[in-house]
Design a protein around this motif. Sequence first.
Motif, PDB file in Angstrom:
ATOM      1  N   HIS A 216      -4.868 -14.958 -20.410  1.00 14.36           N
ATOM      2  CA  HIS A 216      -5.403 -14.280 -21.594  1.00 14.36           C
ATOM      3  C   HIS A 216      -4.338 -13.798 -22.585  1.00 14.36           C
ATOM      4  O   HIS A 216      -4.663 -13.557 -23.749  1.00 14.36           O
ATOM      5  N   LEU A 217      -3.081 -13.681 -22.132  1.00  9.55           N
ATOM      6  CA  LEU A 217      -2.043 -13.161 -23.026  1.00  9.55           C
ATOM      7  C   LEU A 217      -0.806 -14.046 -23.106  1.00  9.55           C
ATOM      8  O   LEU A 217      -0.010 -13.894 -24.034  1.00  9.55           O
ATOM      9  N   GLY A 218      -0.595 -14.925 -22.134  1.00  8.79           N
ATOM     10  CA  GLY A 218       0.583 -15.780 -22.157  1.00  8.79           C
ATOM     11  C   GLY A 218       1.621 -15.362 -21.124  1.00  8.79           C
ATOM     12  O   GLY A 218       1.429 -14.411 -20.368  1.00  8.79           O
ATOM     13  N   GLU A 219       2.731 -16.079 -21.117  1.00  8.91           N
ATOM     14  CA  GLU A 219       3.740 -15.886 -20.071  1.00  8.91           C
ATOM     15  C   GLU A 219       4.617 -14.662 -20.282  1.00  8.91           C
ATOM     16  O   GLU A 219       5.179 -14.126 -19.327  1.00  8.91           O
ATOM     17  N   THR A 220       4.774 -14.228 -21.536  1.00  9.65           N
ATOM     18  CA  THR A 220       5.537 -13.007 -21.837  1.00  9.65           C
ATOM     19  C   THR A 220       4.697 -12.127 -22.747  1.00  9.65           C
ATOM     20  O   THR A 220       4.213 -12.585 -23.783  1.00  9.65           O
ATOM     21  N   PRO A 233       4.442  -0.995  -4.937  1.00  6.67           N
ATOM     22  CA  PRO A 233       4.954  -2.370  -5.030  1.00  6.67           C
ATOM     23  C   PRO A 233       4.258  -3.260  -6.065  1.00  6.67           C
ATOM     24  O   PRO A 233       4.730  -4.361  -6.349  1.00  6.67           O
ATOM     25  N   HIS A 234       3.143  -2.797  -6.645  1.00 12.01           N
ATOM     26  CA  HIS A 234       2.294  -3.706  -7.418  1.00 12.01           C
ATOM     27  C   HIS A 234       3.022  -4.328  -8.604  1.00 12.01           C
ATOM     28  O   HIS A 234       3.097  -5.564  -8.724  1.00 12.01           O
ATOM     29  N   HIS A 235       3.576  -3.502  -9.488  1.00 13.18           N
ATOM     30  CA  HIS A 235       4.215  -4.054 -10.675  1.00 13.18           C
ATOM     31  C   HIS A 235       5.522  -4.766 -10.341  1.00 13.18           C
ATOM     32  O   HIS A 235       5.886  -5.754 -10.992  1.00 13.18           O
ATOM     33  N   GLU A 236       6.220  -4.265  -9.341  1.00 11.68           N
ATOM     34  CA  GLU A 236       7.441  -4.956  -8.892  1.00 11.68           C
ATOM     35  C   GLU A 236       7.107  -6.363  -8.414  1.00 11.68           C
ATOM     36  O   GLU A 236       7.813  -7.337  -8.730  1.00 11.68           O
ATOM     37  N   ASN A 237       6.012  -6.480  -7.689  1.00  8.78           N
ATOM     38  CA  ASN A 237       5.603  -7.787  -7.173  1.00  8.78           C
ATOM     39  C   ASN A 237       5.070  -8.696  -8.276  1.00  8.78           C
ATOM     40  O   ASN A 237       5.224  -9.922  -8.203  1.00  8.78           O
ATOM     41  N   GLU A 238       4.455  -8.109  -9.285  1.00  9.63           N
ATOM     42  CA  GLU A 238       4.012  -8.903 -10.433  1.00  9.63           C
ATOM     43  C   GLU A 238       5.202  -9.549 -11.134  1.00  9.63           C
ATOM     44  O   GLU A 238       5.177 -10.741 -11.473  1.00  9.63           O
ATOM     45  N   ILE A 239       6.235  -8.753 -11.385  1.00  9.82           N
ATOM     46  CA  ILE A 239       7.431  -9.282 -12.058  1.00  9.82           C
ATOM     47  C   ILE A 239       8.024 -10.436 -11.257  1.00  9.82           C
ATOM     48  O   ILE A 239       8.375 -11.485 -11.805  1.00  9.82           O
ATOM     49  N   ALA A 240       8.146 -10.237  -9.963  1.00  7.65           N
ATOM     50  CA  ALA A 240       8.756 -11.264  -9.116  1.00  7.65           C
ATOM     51  C   ALA A 240       8.003 -12.588  -9.226  1.00  7.65           C
ATOM     52  O   ALA A 240       8.612 -13.653  -9.423  1.00  7.65           O
ATOM     53  N   GLN A 241       6.686 -12.549  -9.131  1.00 14.09           N
ATOM     54  CA  GLN A 241       5.896 -13.781  -9.202  1.00 14.09           C
ATOM     55  C   GLN A 241       5.970 -14.434 -10.576  1.00 14.09           C
ATOM     56  O   GLN A 241       6.197 -15.638 -10.705  1.00 14.09           O
ATOM     57  N   ALA A 242       5.764 -13.608 -11.619  1.00 11.55           N
ATOM     58  CA  ALA A 242       5.702 -14.143 -12.987  1.00 11.55           C
ATOM     59  C   ALA A 242       7.028 -14.768 -13.394  1.00 11.55           C
ATOM     60  O   ALA A 242       7.069 -15.896 -13.921  1.00 11.55           O
ATOM     61  N   GLU A 243       8.122 -14.059 -13.158  1.00 14.13           N
ATOM     62  CA  GLU A 243       9.416 -14.551 -13.616  1.00 14.13           C
ATOM     63  C   GLU A 243       9.936 -15.676 -12.733  1.00 14.13           C
ATOM     64  O   GLU A 243      10.661 -16.563 -13.198  1.00 14.13           O
ATOM     65  N   ALA A 244       9.567 -15.670 -11.453  1.00 12.86           N
ATOM     66  CA  ALA A 244       9.919 -16.797 -10.589  1.00 12.86           C
ATOM     67  C   ALA A 244       9.198 -18.061 -11.051  1.00 12.86           C
ATOM     68  O   ALA A 244       9.750 -19.167 -11.019  1.00 12.86           O
ATOM     69  N   CYS A 245       7.980 -17.893 -11.519  1.00 11.17           N
ATOM     70  CA  CYS A 245       7.170 -19.032 -11.941  1.00 11.17           C
ATOM     71  C   CYS A 245       7.643 -19.607 -13.276  1.00 11.17           C
ATOM     72  O   CYS A 245       7.736 -20.824 -13.433  1.00 11.17           O
ATOM     73  N   THR A 246       7.967 -18.750 -14.241  1.00  9.10           N
ATOM     74  CA  THR A 246       8.262 -19.219 -15.606  1.00  9.10           C
ATOM     75  C   THR A 246       9.741 -19.206 -15.969  1.00  9.10           C
ATOM     76  O   THR A 246      10.149 -19.910 -16.896  1.00  9.10           O
ATOM     77  N   GLY A 247      10.534 -18.358 -15.294  1.00 12.09           N
ATOM     78  CA  GLY A 247      11.929 -18.202 -15.691  1.00 12.09           C
ATOM     79  C   GLY A 247      12.086 -17.403 -16.969  1.00 12.09           C
ATOM     80  O   GLY A 247      13.177 -17.325 -17.542  1.00 12.09           O
ATOM     81  N   LYS A 248      10.999 -16.756 -17.413  1.00  6.78           N
ATOM     82  CA  LYS A 248      11.012 -15.955 -18.645  1.00  6.78           C
ATOM     83  C   LYS A 248      10.740 -14.488 -18.320  1.00  6.78           C
ATOM     84  O   LYS A 248      10.116 -14.185 -17.299  1.00  6.78           O
ATOM     85  N   PRO A 249      11.164 -13.560 -19.200  1.00  7.86           N
ATOM     86  CA  PRO A 249      10.779 -12.153 -19.010  1.00  7.86           C
ATOM     87  C   PRO A 249       9.260 -12.027 -19.006  1.00  7.86           C
ATOM     88  O   PRO A 249       8.572 -12.667 -19.807  1.00  7.86           O
ATOM     89  N   PHE A 250       8.738 -11.211 -18.137  1.00  3.48           N
ATOM     90  CA  PHE A 250       7.286 -11.073 -17.996  1.00  3.48           C
ATOM     91  C   PHE A 250       6.721 -10.126 -19.047  1.00  3.48           C
ATOM     92  O   PHE A 250       5.737 -10.432 -19.718  1.00  3.48           O
ATOM     93  N   ALA A 251       7.325  -8.946 -19.177  1.00  5.68           N
ATOM     94  CA  ALA A 251       6.887  -7.958 -20.162  1.00  5.68           C
ATOM     95  C   ALA A 251       8.120  -7.312 -20.789  1.00  5.68           C
ATOM     96  O   ALA A 251       9.069  -6.979 -20.083  1.00  5.68           O
ATOM     97  N   ARG A 252       8.073  -7.124 -22.106  1.00  5.51           N
ATOM     98  CA  ARG A 252       9.225  -6.533 -22.802  1.00  5.51           C
ATOM     99  C   ARG A 252       9.348  -5.045 -22.490  1.00  5.51           C
ATOM    100  O   ARG A 252      10.449  -4.512 -22.357  1.00  5.51           O
ATOM    101  N   TYR A 253       8.203  -4.366 -22.399  1.00  6.44           N
ATOM    102  CA  TYR A 253       8.185  -2.918 -22.163  1.00  6.44           C
ATOM    103  C   TYR A 253       7.189  -2.606 -21.046  1.00  6.44           C
ATOM    104  O   TYR A 253       6.108  -3.183 -20.992  1.00  6.44           O
TER     105      TYR A 253
END
Length: 491
Positions: A216-220, A233-253
């Motif tokens: 609904h919002l894109g990769e970053t 652990p929730h947001h820490e685990n989100e970052i790990a999955q998202a950035e491992a998958c795309t190689g891009k920053p997940f959220a700027r802030y």
Amino acid sequence: MGLKIYNTLSGKLEEFVPINPPEVKIYTCGVTVYDDSHVGHGRSLIVFDVFRRYLMHLGYKVKFVRNFTDVDDKIINRAKSECTDFMTIANRYIASYYRDMEAIGVKPADVEPRVTEHIKEIIELISKLIEKGYAYESGGDVYFSVSAFPEYGKLSKRNPEELEAGARVEPSEKKRNPLDFALWKSAKAGEPAWDSPWGPGRPGWHTECVAMIFKHLGETIDIHAGGLDLVFPHHENEIAQAEACTGKPFARYWMHNGLVTVGGQKMSKSLGNYITLREVYSKYHPDVLRLLVLFTHYRSPLDFSWEKMEETKKAYERLRDAVLDLELLKNFPTVEASGAPHPLFEKVKEAEEKFFEELSEDFNTPASLAQIFNLVSELNKIKKSAFERKAITTQELSAYQYAVDSILKHVKGIFGILEDIKPECQKVQKVETEQEKPFVDERLISLLVDVRDRARKIKQYELADYIREELKKLNVILEDTPAGTKWKVQR
């Protein structure tokens, strides 16, 4: 005026610069729908509802997404205890959630996805993580390999080695590493399940949000928000999955609101110390809860008590009365005045400037509200003087009107408070609560007040007192003033 927000990821106050201005993409973690929402949920909902309103006021085009977790251990256990299916429980409490949000004035998100509607996207995400070597299948379960992601811990500032030393593995789990977390859980008897390349099962909690954000919002995205308890652990685990998958920053802030406590302990259903939103707005006008939340900086803890609700109610009534009393003052005899404009005009302009300065400095709602209540104090000075003189100058009246218009513009448009007051006539639309149902319309109340006034003029005081007391039983309070009788509903 630049907006600065505290970024949990950097641990610093940063200038907010969207990826693609004026567009701003925000995701907030929603509720797990197995029970009614409580004040802890309400705080996060109110904070980011107001933050979204402020961004829109600044001219940003906000796309706001907030999810529902509608399949989860807690939902399944609730369904078992009631001998029903998990979707019945989920649908019941989603309906409850919408009722509560409408009652406390939280606007719906632009997209409100449900986990069960995104199983396809979740499976695709997990497949990519396996393909890239960040996840592995084990006996029908799929786990994320934390050791494969070197930046794990960067949001919560936790060292993976220290975390691993304190981690535990349940006998039923098939992990390679105690820190590895489930992306897919194999089916258990009597539980909901979906087909997947690894066999029937259901998603892990930490995977759901990533898949919905990607869709609904894109990769970053610009901002990922939620309660402080979700950082690990929730947001820490989100970052790990998202950035491992795309190689891009997940959220700027990353923005996190502080917890709601009761007597110093976190408000939670597991501790049994929670107060539902329905209980609060059945006793108080919903604006009182919004004020209580906004009187505390969003990153600070908020200790809830009924005593604090009473204190906040008094502040709310001062604000509301200052606005509504404009109509009363319009009925006072006016005195023409010459000379310089009333000093309140300049004070309003100064208050407006400071109001926005505070909001733009890490969304400091208590400091910005202080500017509003400074204006309320100035209005009360004019009102007191007018009552003593039984008249008001044209300068005072125009200044009062100017200040009220400013207050309504900002507290309604940004804070979502006093939305039941119409600026063109300052008349109140009554808010229905569990305790207080509409009993008469305004025309009938006005008629009874007029009959009482006529009775007093012909010295039928017994009848006048009777009308006052009967209206009081219906929570309508009369106040006799030099300009006539005014009334209000006592919450």
